[in-house]
Motif scaffolding. Structure first.
Motif, mmCIF file in Angstrom:
data_model
loop_
_atom_site.group_PDB
_atom_site.id
_atom_site.type_symbol
_atom_site.label_atom_id
_atom_site.label_comp_id
_atom_site.label_asym_id
_atom_site.label_seq_id
_atom_site.Cartn_x
_atom_site.Cartn_y
_atom_site.Cartn_z
ATOM 1 N N LYS A 282 45.645 39.519 37.194
ATOM 2 C CA LYS A 282 46.856 39.348 37.999
ATOM 3 C C LYS A 282 47.145 37.859 38.104
ATOM 4 C CE LYS A 282 48.488 40.127 42.757
ATOM 5 N NZ LYS A 282 48.112 40.648 44.088
ATOM 6 N N LYS B 87 49.233 42.011 33.835
ATOM 7 C CA LYS B 87 48.503 43.234 33.483
ATOM 8 C C LYS B 87 48.902 43.817 32.133
ATOM 9 C CE LYS B 87 49.391 46.963 35.859
ATOM 10 N NZ LYS B 87 49.404 47.950 36.971
ATOM 11 N N GLU C 165 42.237 37.795 39.788
ATOM 12 C CA GLU C 165 43.432 36.988 40.017
ATOM 13 C C GLU C 165 43.278 35.613 39.378
ATOM 14 O OE1 GLU C 165 45.653 37.215 43.807
ATOM 15 O OE2 GLU C 165 43.850 38.205 44.578
#
Length: 401
Positions: free
Chosen positions: A273, A276, A340
């Motif tokens: 993220k 994706k 992330e």
């Protein structure tokens, strides 16, 4: 979902090694990749020379109060005479050390009057002499095949007399953006449109890595437009990057367009993220990588997933920059099911520790964060991360070069 490391490894191995080489003038070789291992042709320095403006003497001749008649004034590029006992030869930085001399006295450590030199303090034997071969010795390996050439490498090659080198041909990359909602910068825009930032951004990223963005095309969401674009890209390019149009919507037509050329699209949902949706296909052994349409997501995916593939296809020996780590400076708590990649700015503390401050807005639509950030901080999936946590850091200076 496909874990990030697996996706990165698969993409890094998705392209072939370059086979086309060409002779490149050394002054045009910056950003090129060596297709041969190069060796030193001579010692560097090629002869003992003076590191200072000064006077060459035979150390055994020195005695307090002794005056040294100046036998010769020898500038850099002039062959010196053999030094006579008890004399001195005036040298300048880079002058060859005369036969018989073994020490250079700096001009500041003495006085010349009436064509003779008085030494004010005792010199150390061998002082201020650059010895032949102390930097590089003839026959020594300079750079291995696969080395990316920059100014430092070019300087060393030039010092060895190389006027040209054999390099791999520059990788040719084609970029395709899709979407009826996009208009080119500078063109009229309606309320239903947005300017296309992906094409220019990816072209800049590709060129900055020493590859060529030979085509930057945009196709409307029609089969004919996509087919025409792919014909051009597959004809002229070694690697194709597309942006958007690979989902399952009615106008996501990239997948069938690739299949028309005999390719099979492998669509991944990568555990990261932003970014994706990523897809990989091959047509006639040419990789096609499909990036997500959001500019921030496309930037992140290109940085951490596509650049290893690009380096591999360029023939570089090193395709993954060495890992770095820093500590987060944030009041936020992170704990997501995906890894992330935060846009962060790195700063060093007085103690030399790297601190990573995230951009306040981490939404995938915040394009302003890209120019602000110095790199990406990788936050592990399903792991609570808070202030002071040590995390991997992807420095854009290394990952986008």
């Amino acid at each position: 979902m496909l874990d990030f490391d697996t996706a990165q490894a698969r993409l890094a191995a998705a392209g072939g090694h370059p086979s086309i080489t060409e002779t490149c003038a050394l002054n045009q070789a910056s950003g090129r990749v060596l297709a041969q291992t190069l060796f030193a042709t001579l010692d560097l320095p090629p002869a003992d020379n003076s590191a200072m403006d000064g006077y060459a003497i035979r150390h055994a001749d020195y005695a307090p109060g002794k005056r040294f008649p100046v036998q010769q004034r020898c500038y850099a590029g002039v062959k010196p005479e053999a030094l006579q006992p008890g004399n001195t030869i005036r040298l300048f930085t880079g002058s060859v050390i005369p036969h018989g001399a073994d020490t250079v006295v700096m001009q500041e450590d003495g006085d010349e009057t009436d064509n003779a030199f008085d030494i004010r303090q005792a010199p150390a034997k061998g002082a201020h002499i650059r010895l032949r071969g102390e930097d590089i010795q003839s026959g020594e390996q300079l750079f291995a095949k696969g080395t990316l050439l920059g100014a430092a490498e070019i300087a060393l090659l030039a010092s060895q007399g190389y006027a040209e080198v054999h390099t791999y041909a520059r990788l040719k990359v084609g970029i395709l953006t899709t979407g009826d909602e996009l208009v080119s910068p500078g063109q009229p825009r309606g309320e239903e449109h947005i300017y296309n930032s992906n094409g220019a951004m990816l072209a800049a990223l590709v060129e900055n890595m020493g590859a060529r963005a030979v085509h930057v095309l945009h196709a409307l969401d029609t089969e004919d437009a996509l087919q025409s674009a792919f014909e051009t890209l597959l004809r002229d390019c070694d690697l194709v990057l597309t942006v958007g149009g690979v989902s399952v919507g009615e106008k996501d037509l990239v997948k069938p367009a690739i299949e028309q050329f005999g390719g099979t699209l492998d669509l991944w949902r990568v555990c990261m993220k932003p970014g994706k949706p990523v897809a990989l296909a091959h047509v006639a052994d040419k990789p096609i990588v499909c990036l997500p349409g959001n500019p921030v997501s496309a930037f992140a995916v290109f940085t951490v997933l596509v650049t290893p593939l690009l380096r591999s296809m360029q023939g570089r020996a090193q395709i993954m920059p060495p890992p770095q780590y820093g500590t987060l400076v944030t009041k936020k708590h992170f704990n997501d099911s995906r890894e992330e990649f935060l846009r962060v700015r790195a700063e060093s503390t007085p103690q030399g520790l790297m601190q990573l401050t995230p951009y306040p807005q981490q939404g995938s639509g915040i394009i302003s964060s890209l120019s602000w950030a110095s790199g990406l901080a990788r936050i592990p999936a399903n792991t609570p991360v808070t202030q002071g946590a040590a995390v991997p850091y992807y420095d854009l200076r290394h990952w986008l070069a």
